[in-house]
Design a protein around this motif. Structure first.
Motif, mmCIF file in Angstrom:
data_model
loop_
_atom_site.group_PDB
_atom_site.id
_atom_site.type_symbol
_atom_site.label_atom_id
_atom_site.label_comp_id
_atom_site.label_asym_id
_atom_site.label_seq_id
_atom_site.Cartn_x
_atom_site.Cartn_y
_atom_site.Cartn_z
ATOM 1 N N PHE A 1 0.834 -1.202 0.000
ATOM 2 C CA PHE A 1 0.000 0.000 0.000
ATOM 3 C C PHE A 1 0.874 1.261 0.000
ATOM 4 C CE2 PHE A 1 -2.189 3.390 2.317
ATOM 5 C CZ PHE A 1 -3.304 3.549 1.501
ATOM 6 N N MET A 2 1.924 1.238 0.814
ATOM 7 C CA MET A 2 2.831 2.393 0.890
ATOM 8 C C MET A 2 3.523 2.633 -0.448
ATOM 9 S SD MET A 2 3.742 4.541 3.089
ATOM 10 C CE MET A 2 4.945 5.778 3.339
ATOM 11 N N LEU A 3 3.984 1.587 -1.097
ATOM 12 C CA LEU A 3 4.628 1.735 -2.411
ATOM 13 C C LEU A 3 3.645 2.292 -3.437
ATOM 14 C CD1 LEU A 3 6.900 -1.406 -2.841
ATOM 15 C CD2 LEU A 3 7.609 0.967 -2.723
ATOM 16 N N SER A 4 2.431 1.785 -3.427
ATOM 17 C CA SER A 4 1.450 2.277 -4.402
ATOM 18 C C SER A 4 1.128 3.746 -4.160
ATOM 19 C CB SER A 4 0.185 1.426 -4.386
ATOM 20 O OG SER A 4 -0.473 1.572 -3.156
ATOM 21 N N GLU A 5 1.138 4.178 -2.877
ATOM 22 C CA GLU A 5 0.925 5.597 -2.572
ATOM 23 C C GLU A 5 2.019 6.467 -3.179
ATOM 24 O OE1 GLU A 5 0.630 6.685 1.520
ATOM 25 O OE2 GLU A 5 -1.531 6.471 1.536
ATOM 26 N N VAL A 6 3.265 6.041 -3.011
ATOM 27 C CA VAL A 6 4.400 6.803 -3.561
ATOM 28 C C VAL A 6 4.315 6.836 -5.088
ATOM 29 C CG1 VAL A 6 6.914 6.820 -3.824
ATOM 30 C CG2 VAL A 6 5.906 6.332 -1.602
ATOM 31 N N MET A 7 4.035 5.706 -5.699
ATOM 32 C CA MET A 7 3.965 5.632 -7.162
ATOM 33 C C MET A 7 2.819 6.482 -7.713
ATOM 34 S SD MET A 7 4.750 1.703 -7.996
ATOM 35 C CE MET A 7 6.232 0.909 -7.489
ATOM 36 N N ASN A 8 1.664 6.450 -7.062
ATOM 37 C CA ASN A 8 0.525 7.246 -7.527
ATOM 38 C C ASN A 8 0.781 8.744 -7.357
ATOM 39 O OD1 ASN A 8 -1.013 5.071 -8.377
ATOM 40 N ND2 ASN A 8 -1.919 4.778 -6.352
ATOM 41 N N ALA A 9 1.478 9.128 -6.293
ATOM 42 C CA ALA A 9 1.803 10.541 -6.094
ATOM 43 C C ALA A 9 2.717 11.044 -7.212
ATOM 44 C CB ALA A 9 2.466 10.748 -4.739
ATOM 45 N N GLU A 10 3.686 10.238 -7.601
ATOM 46 C CA GLU A 10 4.587 10.632 -8.690
ATOM 47 C C GLU A 10 3.862 10.611 -10.037
ATOM 48 O OE1 GLU A 10 7.464 11.970 -8.179
ATOM 49 O OE2 GLU A 10 7.408 11.531 -6.041
ATOM 50 N N ALA A 11 2.955 9.661 -10.205
ATOM 51 C CA ALA A 11 2.201 9.568 -11.470
ATOM 52 C C ALA A 11 1.314 10.794 -11.673
ATOM 53 C CB ALA A 11 1.368 8.292 -11.494
ATOM 54 N N ARG A 12 0.786 11.363 -10.589
ATOM 55 C CA ARG A 12 -0.030 12.575 -10.703
ATOM 56 C C ARG A 12 0.783 13.745 -11.252
ATOM 57 N NH1 ARG A 12 -2.635 10.340 -6.177
ATOM 58 N NH2 ARG A 12 -1.164 11.201 -4.680
ATOM 59 N N ASP A 13 2.105 13.726 -11.009
ATOM 60 C CA ASP A 13 2.976 14.777 -11.533
ATOM 61 C C ASP A 13 3.540 14.434 -12.904
ATOM 62 O OD1 ASP A 13 2.591 16.281 -9.256
ATOM 63 O OD2 ASP A 13 4.352 15.465 -8.231
ATOM 64 N N GLY A 14 3.087 13.327 -13.490
ATOM 65 C CA GLY A 14 3.513 12.973 -14.844
ATOM 66 C C GLY A 14 4.687 12.015 -14.906
ATOM 67 N N TRP A 15 5.118 11.470 -13.780
ATOM 68 C CA TRP A 15 6.245 10.546 -13.760
ATOM 69 C C TRP A 15 5.762 9.123 -13.943
ATOM 70 C CZ3 TRP A 15 10.980 12.499 -13.998
ATOM 71 C CH2 TRP A 15 11.176 13.809 -13.571
ATOM 72 N N GLU A 16 6.451 8.370 -14.769
ATOM 73 C CA GLU A 16 6.144 6.955 -15.025
ATOM 74 C C GLU A 16 7.141 6.102 -14.250
ATOM 75 O OE1 GLU A 16 6.545 3.835 -18.771
ATOM 76 O OE2 GLU A 16 6.873 5.966 -19.091
#
Length: 149
Positions: A30-45
């Motif tokens: 869950f913690m990893l998905s939170e970090v990944m989704n936060a970066e994805a909102r800024d356009g990072w893949e």
């Protein structure tokens, strides 16, 4: 050719408590998905996770020890808006280089001859209120009878 910019983020070490995540593995996911989704909102893949060695010193007098850091690597394409100023800066630098004199031009410029007399310089201070032939006040000496108190 498409260019990318990269961002590296330290992977979380401890998982926060989350609703519905009961096991440590579920909380960590869950913690990893939170970090990944936060970066994805800024356009990072998300690209990959790496574990890399690093030297770390615990104190002032201790020897460095090797530790391993886990990082998450993200990327996003560099937009044309970002690359246009870089191209403009590069072109401006080339234009400045083109205007700069070449070595041949620098060698052809006349150098001042140290033996030739120099033009007299303008006086630094003007003498207003006194004749130009009168000595400056610092050069005047008063006799004991002329002393001003």
């Amino acid at each position: 050719m498409q260019h990318f910019e990269y961002k590296v983020v330290a992977a979380p070490r401890r998982a926060k408590r989350a609703k519905g995540a009961k096991t440590p593995a579920e909380r960590f996911a869950f913690m990893l998905s939170e970090v990944m989704n936060a970066e994805a909102r800024d356009g990072w893949e998300y690209l990959r996770a790496d574990t890399l060695p690093a030297e770390e010193k615990k104190g002032m007098l201790s020897n460095p020890t090797e530790v391993y850091q886990t990082v998450l690597v993200f990327r996003r394409p560099v937009s044309s808006v970002v690359s246009e100023p870089a191209v403009a800066r590069r072109n401006a630098a080339r234009a400045v280089e083109a205007e700069a004199p070449t070595e041949d031009e620098v060698e052809d410029t006349p150098r001042p001859n140290p033996k030739e007399p120099k033009e007299p310089k303008e006086p630094r201070f003007s003498r207003t209120g006194r004749a130009a032939t009168e000595p400056p006040l610092s050069a005047m000496r008063l006799t004991p009878g002329e002393r001003e108190d």
